[in-house]
Scaffold this active site. Structure first.
Site, PDB file in Angstrom:
ATOM      1  N   ASN A 130       0.853  -1.189   0.000  1.00 33.82           N
ATOM      2  CA  ASN A 130       0.000   0.000   0.000  1.00 33.82           C
ATOM      3  C   ASN A 130       0.890   1.241   0.000  1.00 33.82           C
ATOM      4  OD1 ASN A 130      -1.867   2.017   0.394  1.00 33.82           O
ATOM      5  ND2 ASN A 130      -2.240   1.532   2.549  1.00 33.82           N
ATOM      6  N   HIS A 180      -9.584   1.162   4.867  1.00 33.71           N
ATOM      7  CA  HIS A 180      -8.309   1.402   5.542  1.00 33.71           C
ATOM      8  C   HIS A 180      -8.532   2.453   6.635  1.00 33.71           C
ATOM      9  CE1 HIS A 180      -4.213   2.741   6.244  1.00 33.71           C
ATOM     10  NE2 HIS A 180      -3.807   1.621   5.684  1.00 33.71           N
ATOM     11  N   SER A 240       3.156  -1.913  10.478  1.00 31.15           N
ATOM     12  CA  SER A 240       4.592  -1.872  10.747  1.00 31.15           C
ATOM     13  C   SER A 240       5.315  -3.178  10.405  1.00 31.15           C
ATOM     14  CB  SER A 240       4.847  -1.464  12.201  1.00 31.15           C
ATOM     15  OG  SER A 240       4.417  -0.129  12.397  1.00 31.15           O
ATOM     16  N   LYS A 294      -0.010   4.216  -0.312  1.00 35.01           N
ATOM     17  CA  LYS A 294      -0.736   5.404   0.156  1.00 35.01           C
ATOM     18  C   LYS A 294      -0.544   6.525  -0.874  1.00 35.01           C
ATOM     19  CE  LYS A 294       0.268   3.769   4.760  1.00 35.01           C
ATOM     20  NZ  LYS A 294      -0.050   3.923   6.138  1.00 35.01           N
ATOM     21  N   GLU A 309      -6.980   4.951   7.488  1.00 30.48           N
ATOM     22  CA  GLU A 309      -6.820   6.357   7.068  1.00 30.48           C
ATOM     23  C   GLU A 309      -8.061   6.849   6.326  1.00 30.48           C
ATOM     24  OE1 GLU A 309      -3.065   5.727   5.123  1.00 30.48           O
ATOM     25  OE2 GLU A 309      -2.179   5.295   7.078  1.00 30.48           O
TER      26      GLU A 309
HETATM   27  C1  PEP Z   1      -0.940   0.312   5.975  1.00 30.67           C
HETATM   28  O1  PEP Z   1      -0.971   1.472   5.618  1.00 30.67           O
HETATM   29  O2  PEP Z   1      -1.809  -0.485   5.627  1.00 30.67           O
HETATM   30  C2  PEP Z   1       0.172  -0.112   6.819  1.00 30.67           C
HETATM   31  C3  PEP Z   1       0.157  -1.312   7.316  1.00 30.67           C
HETATM   32  O3  PEP Z   1       1.167   0.803   7.014  1.00 30.67           O
HETATM   33  P1  PEP Z   1       2.575   0.519   7.734  1.00 30.67           P
HETATM   34  O4  PEP Z   1       3.149  -0.753   7.147  1.00 30.67           O
HETATM   35  O5  PEP Z   1       3.402   1.718   7.419  1.00 30.67           O
HETATM   36  O6  PEP Z   1       2.306   0.360   9.190  1.00 30.67           O
END
Ligand code: PEP
Length: 225
Positions: free
Chosen positions: A8, A82, A186, A10, A84
């Site tokens: 992803n 998601h 993460s 983003k 966000e």
């Molecule tokens: C995400 O945006 O779905 C995500 C898991 O981000 P990150 O890996 O940066 O935590």
């Protein structure tokens, strides 16, 4: 067994990043890239996912993109709900469900994101929150994937313990025996092996680390068990 890696981006990335992915991975890989809409029309030779979709089939919805348009670009997957989107664009569970249903009608697999906030985690409400999200977000039938993404783990460098992810994914598996289940939050080259090794984790949804193809290669190398 080859687990899934879903990248992803983003609102990040570039044509250069797309080229780096093209050079590093083949369409046959269990890798799905979810770049911003504008890159979905580039011939990528990779499995493509969108980050969002609009639930109406067409019409006066300035700035939105329909399922049919995505399907025309050979998009086969779409992130839905998601955190966000929920936080910044106020997508509640009913919208999430409507978007997932829209995807399914267009033969696009919705990857439905669920997860608890830090406050809910600290109040030991994780199971309750997830069950409510499942009840309100999932369409009838099958064909969707679910990504467990604790909100407090996204982009923070913090993850739940292996035991906590194990417990959540067991709960999900009991409710959804044949659904592909991802963990997100993460994931990086250092923790991916341990996360992929968890029972009922079929893959990872990767945000920040997905902007570095070397990191994605490292994660992907651990995805083959
Ligand atoms: C995400 O945006 O779905 C995500 C898991 O981000 P990150 O890996 O940066 O935590």
């Amino acid at each position: 067994m080859q687990k899934w890696v879903v990248a992803n981006w983003k609102m990040n990335g570039s044509k250069n990043l797309l080229n780096e992915y093209k050079n590093a991975f083949a369409e046959s890989s269990n890798l799905i890239i979810c770049p911003p809409f504008v890159y979905l029309g580039e011939p990528a030779g990779l499995k493509l996912g969108a980050q969002n979709i609009y639930q109406q089939p067409k019409g006066a919805y300035t700035g939105e993109v329909s399922a049919q348009m995505l399907a025309e670009l050979s998009v086969k997957y779409c992130l839905i709900g998601h955190s966000e989107r929920r936080q910044y664009f106020h997508e509640a569970n009913d919208i999430v469900r409507a978007k997932a249903e829209t995807c399914l009608r267009a033969a696009i697999t919705p990857i439905i994101c669920i997860g608890e906030t830090l406050e809910q985690y600290e109040a030991h409400q994780t199971t309750h929150v997830l069950e409510k999200q499942l009840a309100e977000c999932l369409p009838n039938g099958t064909g969707f994937w679910v990504a467990y993404e604790p909100v407090w783990a996204i982009g923070t460098g913090h993850t739940p313990t292996i035991d906590e992810i194990t417990a959540v994914h067991l709960m999900l598996r009991e409710k959804l025996p044949s659904t592909t289940l991802l963990y997100g939050g993460s994931v990086n080259g250092d923790n991916a092996a341990a996360i992929f090794a968890i029972n009922n984790v079929d893959g990872a949804l990767v945000g920040g680390a997905s902007l570095d193809v070397k990191a994605v290669e490292k994660i992907y190398n651990h995805a083959s068990l």
